[in-house]
Write a protein that holds these residues in place. Structure first.
Motif, PDB file in Angstrom:
ATOM      1  N   TYR A 227       3.283 -10.006   3.678  1.00 20.05           N
ATOM      2  CA  TYR A 227       2.727  -9.733   2.353  1.00 20.05           C
ATOM      3  C   TYR A 227       2.144 -10.886   1.781  1.00 20.05           C
ATOM      4  O   TYR A 227       2.993 -11.396   0.938  1.00 20.05           O
TER       5      TYR A 227
ATOM      6  N   THR B 183       0.911  -1.229  -0.089  1.00 22.96           N
ATOM      7  CA  THR B 183      -0.064   0.056   0.046  1.00 22.96           C
ATOM      8  C   THR B 183       0.725   1.168  -0.106  1.00 22.96           C
ATOM      9  O   THR B 183       0.379   2.348  -0.256  1.00 22.96           O
ATOM     10  N   CYS B 184       2.064   1.298   0.386  1.00 17.65           N
ATOM     11  CA  CYS B 184       2.915   2.307   0.381  1.00 17.65           C
ATOM     12  C   CYS B 184       4.273   1.990  -0.357  1.00 17.65           C
ATOM     13  O   CYS B 184       4.615   0.909  -0.628  1.00 17.65           O
TER      14      CYS B 184
ATOM     15  N   ALA C 135       7.077   1.887   0.551  1.00 19.68           N
ATOM     16  CA  ALA C 135       8.275   1.124   0.950  1.00 19.68           C
ATOM     17  C   ALA C 135       8.155  -0.458   1.095  1.00 19.68           C
ATOM     18  O   ALA C 135       8.714  -1.145   1.398  1.00 19.68           O
ATOM     19  N   CYS C 136       6.642  -0.726   0.833  1.00 18.38           N
ATOM     20  CA  CYS C 136       6.376  -1.940   0.972  1.00 18.38           C
ATOM     21  C   CYS C 136       7.057  -3.018  -0.259  1.00 18.38           C
ATOM     22  O   CYS C 136       7.633  -4.172   0.262  1.00 18.38           O
TER      23      CYS C 136
HETATM   24 CU   LIG Z   1       4.362   0.152   3.216  1.00 18.09          CU
END
Ligand SMILES: [Cu+2]
Length: 98
Positions: A89, A36-37, A39-40
């Motif tokens: 994840y 979702t961001c 960094a993921c």
């Molecule tokens: Cu993230």
């Protein structure tokens, strides 16, 4: 005797040529809905890099997909899914690689 040696040499050369084909690279698209961001993907990528046999990782963040190229003699789609899941994840392969 010379003929046998020649035949053996020919077989060895043939096996060397065929050899790399046994470990054929596979590409699988993993849908990672939890990215979702920005960094993921880094976390996902690092998790996949640790899997032996993975040769290339391409993150498509906007599509929430990761394209993984791997050596099917060393690893498989299940192991890749497990790796991302263990990193937090969960992923689903878009199509079976078999
Ligand atoms: Cu993230």
């Amino acid at each position: 005797m010379k003929n046998i040696k020649t035949a053996l040499a020919a077989i060895i050369v043939a096996l060397m040529l065929v050899g790399p084909a046994w470990a054929s690279p596979q590409i699988v698209t993993l849908n990672v809905s939890g990215m979702t961001c920005a960094a993921c993907p880094i976390t996902v990528k690092k998790a996949l890099e640790k899997v032996p046999g993975v040769t290339k990782i391409e993150v498509r963040f906007k599509k929430k997909q990761v394209l993984v190229t791997f050596d099917d003699a060393k690893t498989n789609t299940d192991a890749l899914v497990k790796a991302t899941t263990n990193a937090g994840y969960p992923s689903q392969p878009q199509k079976a690689s078999k």
